[in-house]
Design a protein around this motif. Structure first.
Motif, PDB file in Angstrom:
ATOM      1  N   ALA A   1       0.679  -0.925  -0.001  1.00 28.79           N
ATOM      2  CA  ALA A   1       0.059   0.042  -0.042  1.00 28.79           C
ATOM      3  C   ALA A   1       0.707   1.252   0.141  1.00 28.79           C
ATOM      4  O   ALA A   1       2.209   1.094   0.244  1.00 28.79           O
ATOM      5  CB  ALA A   1      -1.078   0.010   1.284  1.00 28.79           C
ATOM      6  N   GLU A   2       0.122   2.462  -0.328  1.00 26.28           N
ATOM      7  CA  GLU A   2       0.925   3.731  -0.135  1.00 26.28           C
ATOM      8  C   GLU A   2       0.114   4.534   0.917  1.00 26.28           C
ATOM      9  O   GLU A   2      -1.181   4.219   0.841  1.00 26.28           O
ATOM     10  CB  GLU A   2       0.745   4.570  -1.446  1.00 26.28           C
ATOM     11  CG  GLU A   2       1.556   3.975  -2.695  1.00 26.28           C
ATOM     12  CD  GLU A   2       1.505   4.655  -4.067  1.00 26.28           C
ATOM     13  OE1 GLU A   2       0.919   5.572  -3.829  1.00 26.28           O
ATOM     14  OE2 GLU A   2       2.205   4.035  -4.946  1.00 26.28           O
ATOM     15  N   VAL A   3       0.944   5.040   1.676  1.00 24.57           N
ATOM     16  CA  VAL A   3       0.302   5.959   2.893  1.00 24.57           C
ATOM     17  C   VAL A   3       0.879   7.285   2.557  1.00 24.57           C
ATOM     18  O   VAL A   3       2.131   7.444   2.493  1.00 24.57           O
ATOM     19  CB  VAL A   3       0.795   5.237   4.177  1.00 24.57           C
ATOM     20  CG1 VAL A   3       0.103   6.319   5.235  1.00 24.57           C
ATOM     21  CG2 VAL A   3       0.179   3.960   4.244  1.00 24.57           C
ATOM     22  N   THR A   4       0.099   8.448   2.600  1.00 21.24           N
ATOM     23  CA  THR A   4       0.686   9.854   2.598  1.00 21.24           C
ATOM     24  C   THR A   4       0.173  10.559   3.748  1.00 21.24           C
ATOM     25  O   THR A   4      -1.011  10.636   3.916  1.00 21.24           O
ATOM     26  CB  THR A   4       0.336  10.442   1.117  1.00 21.24           C
ATOM     27  OG1 THR A   4       0.804   9.649   0.112  1.00 21.24           O
ATOM     28  CG2 THR A   4       0.680  11.598   0.948  1.00 21.24           C
ATOM     29  N   VAL A   5       0.927  11.397   4.232  1.00 22.80           N
ATOM     30  CA  VAL A   5       0.728  12.411   5.208  1.00 22.80           C
ATOM     31  C   VAL A   5       0.685  13.588   4.597  1.00 22.80           C
ATOM     32  O   VAL A   5       1.560  14.007   3.865  1.00 22.80           O
ATOM     33  CB  VAL A   5       1.640  12.295   6.425  1.00 22.80           C
ATOM     34  CG1 VAL A   5       1.293  13.328   7.476  1.00 22.80           C
ATOM     35  CG2 VAL A   5       1.709  10.944   7.086  1.00 22.80           C
ATOM     36  N   ARG A   6      -0.457  14.281   4.748  1.00 17.16           N
ATOM     37  CA  ARG A   6      -0.766  15.885   4.242  1.00 17.16           C
ATOM     38  C   ARG A   6      -0.971  16.836   5.075  1.00 17.16           C
ATOM     39  O   ARG A   6      -1.878  16.383   6.080  1.00 17.16           O
ATOM     40  CB  ARG A   6      -1.709  15.617   3.059  1.00 17.16           C
ATOM     41  CG  ARG A   6      -1.801  14.524   1.874  1.00 17.16           C
ATOM     42  CD  ARG A   6      -2.741  14.700   0.775  1.00 17.16           C
ATOM     43  NE  ARG A   6      -2.678  13.689   0.036  1.00 17.16           N
ATOM     44  CZ  ARG A   6      -2.045  13.484  -1.003  1.00 17.16           C
ATOM     45  NH1 ARG A   6      -1.265  14.603  -1.413  1.00 17.16           N
ATOM     46  NH2 ARG A   6      -1.957  12.362  -1.933  1.00 17.16           N
ATOM     47  N   VAL A   7      -0.314  17.854   5.002  1.00 17.42           N
ATOM     48  CA  VAL A   7      -0.931  18.967   5.678  1.00 17.42           C
ATOM     49  C   VAL A   7      -1.277  20.250   5.005  1.00 17.42           C
ATOM     50  O   VAL A   7      -0.386  20.663   4.089  1.00 17.42           O
ATOM     51  CB  VAL A   7       0.271  19.373   6.722  1.00 17.42           C
ATOM     52  CG1 VAL A   7       0.135  20.754   7.380  1.00 17.42           C
ATOM     53  CG2 VAL A   7       0.696  18.387   7.684  1.00 17.42           C
ATOM     54  N   LEU A   8      -2.497  20.846   5.144  1.00 17.37           N
ATOM     55  CA  LEU A   8      -2.935  21.802   4.320  1.00 17.37           C
ATOM     56  C   LEU A   8      -3.353  23.168   5.081  1.00 17.37           C
ATOM     57  O   LEU A   8      -3.974  22.880   6.162  1.00 17.37           O
ATOM     58  CB  LEU A   8      -4.270  21.373   3.535  1.00 17.37           C
ATOM     59  CG  LEU A   8      -3.828  20.056   2.544  1.00 17.37           C
ATOM     60  CD1 LEU A   8      -5.167  19.585   2.132  1.00 17.37           C
ATOM     61  CD2 LEU A   8      -2.969  20.556   1.615  1.00 17.37           C
ATOM     62  N   ALA A   9      -3.292  24.484   4.853  1.00 19.84           N
ATOM     63  CA  ALA A   9      -3.859  25.407   5.390  1.00 19.84           C
ATOM     64  C   ALA A   9      -5.162  25.610   4.539  1.00 19.84           C
ATOM     65  O   ALA A   9      -5.459  25.648   3.408  1.00 19.84           O
ATOM     66  CB  ALA A   9      -2.967  26.590   5.237  1.00 19.84           C
ATOM     67  N   THR A  10      -6.059  26.047   5.576  1.00 19.59           N
ATOM     68  CA  THR A  10      -7.451  26.327   5.077  1.00 19.59           C
ATOM     69  C   THR A  10      -7.508  27.657   4.531  1.00 19.59           C
ATOM     70  O   THR A  10      -6.808  28.682   5.115  1.00 19.59           O
ATOM     71  CB  THR A  10      -8.626  25.900   5.944  1.00 19.59           C
ATOM     72  OG1 THR A  10      -8.518  26.807   6.841  1.00 19.59           O
ATOM     73  CG2 THR A  10      -8.526  24.554   6.530  1.00 19.59           C
ATOM     74  N   PRO A  11      -8.600  28.397   3.734  1.00 16.00           N
ATOM     75  CA  PRO A  11      -8.606  29.577   3.243  1.00 16.00           C
ATOM     76  C   PRO A  11      -8.854  30.649   4.602  1.00 16.00           C
ATOM     77  O   PRO A  11      -8.393  31.804   4.455  1.00 16.00           O
ATOM     78  CB  PRO A  11      -9.836  29.492   2.206  1.00 16.00           C
ATOM     79  CG  PRO A  11      -9.891  28.111   1.576  1.00 16.00           C
ATOM     80  CD  PRO A  11      -9.394  27.381   3.033  1.00 16.00           C
ATOM     81  N   GLU A  12      -9.495  29.855   5.399  1.00 10.66           N
ATOM     82  CA  GLU A  12      -9.995  30.756   6.712  1.00 10.66           C
ATOM     83  C   GLU A  12      -8.801  30.750   7.523  1.00 10.66           C
ATOM     84  O   GLU A  12      -8.736  31.408   8.649  1.00 10.66           O
ATOM     85  CB  GLU A  12     -11.055  30.094   7.390  1.00 10.66           C
ATOM     86  CG  GLU A  12     -12.379  30.006   6.554  1.00 10.66           C
ATOM     87  CD  GLU A  12     -12.398  28.933   5.552  1.00 10.66           C
ATOM     88  OE1 GLU A  12     -13.019  28.947   4.727  1.00 10.66           O
ATOM     89  OE2 GLU A  12     -11.581  28.027   5.818  1.00 10.66           O
ATOM     90  N   GLY A  13      -7.527  30.216   7.320  1.00 12.71           N
ATOM     91  CA  GLY A  13      -6.387  30.352   8.169  1.00 12.71           C
ATOM     92  C   GLY A  13      -6.466  29.041   9.099  1.00 12.71           C
ATOM     93  O   GLY A  13      -5.465  29.154   9.995  1.00 12.71           O
ATOM     94  N   GLY A  14      -7.090  27.969   9.057  1.00 12.04           N
ATOM     95  CA  GLY A  14      -7.109  26.821   9.867  1.00 12.04           C
ATOM     96  C   GLY A  14      -6.202  25.816   9.207  1.00 12.04           C
ATOM     97  O   GLY A  14      -5.353  26.158   8.332  1.00 12.04           O
TER      98      GLY A  14
END
Length: 248
Positions: free
Chosen positions: A156-169
């Motif tokens: 399997a492939e496992v990916t950790v992602r971190v994103l910023a929301t448009p509201e700053g979250g």
């Protein structure tokens, strides 16, 4: 006088929270540690009665494995008690960079992923800030990664992602292309002592991973969601997302 009353009330609230956490810990520990400790005792008895060295060594190794499981259970129960006790604590003043934390912890898990035959990666550009306690956030991500590496399956492939929301979250997501979790089971798996895996399977662990994740997320104003990664694929996978509010 008003200040004194507020101080006493705050102290009593913290004391009550700590006592409830202690009662919960002792009850959970007595239940969850019973099986591995019984295995240790049985294997020690077998080692004493063994007629040759290989049999004694095998019993000792089985006892050692059971003791390691007891240590792991105790560590998770202590973490759960810490989360319970932290319920009324104020948020840290300094914001935490989620990208830096997630990148480092993902790199820490790469050897374990390789041993399990899983391709582990990271995606995210920072900084992405949130107001949270770094040690507890680290435990949150470790539990998500441990779950993914346990259930996604070899290849399997496992990916950790971190994103910023448009509201700053901030959003932390762990995505895999494994077998996924049926929608009907997802609510139950968020409870304490409920383990994942397919119906009829008895996977390792004690079923605290997602419960710990959700309780830590809630401490810092976050919310947990579970969704199919690829709803129309034979292996629909799973995306576990934890969304946090903007830094105020």
């Amino acid at each position: 006088m008003r200040g004194l009353v507020d101080t006493v009330n705050g102290f009593m609230l913290r004391l009550d929270t700590a006592l409830r956490a202690m009662r919960s810990f002792t009850g959970n520990a007595s239940h969850q540690l019973r099986t591995p400790l019984a295995v240790v005792r049985t294997q020690l008895a077998l080692a004493v009665r063994a007629g040759d060295l290989p049999a004694a060594r095998a019993a000792a190794q089985a006892g050692d494995a059971a003791l390691a499981e007891a240590e792991r259970i105790l560590a998770q129960l202590l973490l759960l008690a810490r989360v319970d006790a932290a319920g009324g604590a104020p948020l840290p003043d300094a914001p935490l960079d989620l990208v830096a934390l997630a990148r480092d912890l993902t790199a820490e898990k790469v050897p374990a992923a390789a041993e399990a035959g899983i391709d582990l990666g990271f995606a995210g550009a920072g900084p992405v800030l949130l107001r949270a306690e770094p040690v507890l956030m680290g435990e949150l991500l470790r539990n998500l990664l441990d779950n993914a590496l346990t259930y996604a399956g070899r290849g399997a492939e496992v990916t950790v992602r971190v994103l910023a929301t448009p509201e700053g979250g901030a959003v932390l997501a762990v995505e895999d292309d494994g077998p996924g979790i049926a929608p009907a089971r997802r609510a139950a798996l968020r409870g304490r002592f409920v383990r994942g895996g397919a119906e009829g399977e008895h996977p390792a662990g004690m079923g605290l991973g997602l419960a710990i994740v959700e309780e830590i997320a809630t401490l810092f104003g976050g919310s947990l969601s579970l969704e199919d990664a690829a709803p129309d694929a034979p292996r629909r996978g799973l995306v576990v997302r934890v969304a946090f509010p903007p830094v105020g």
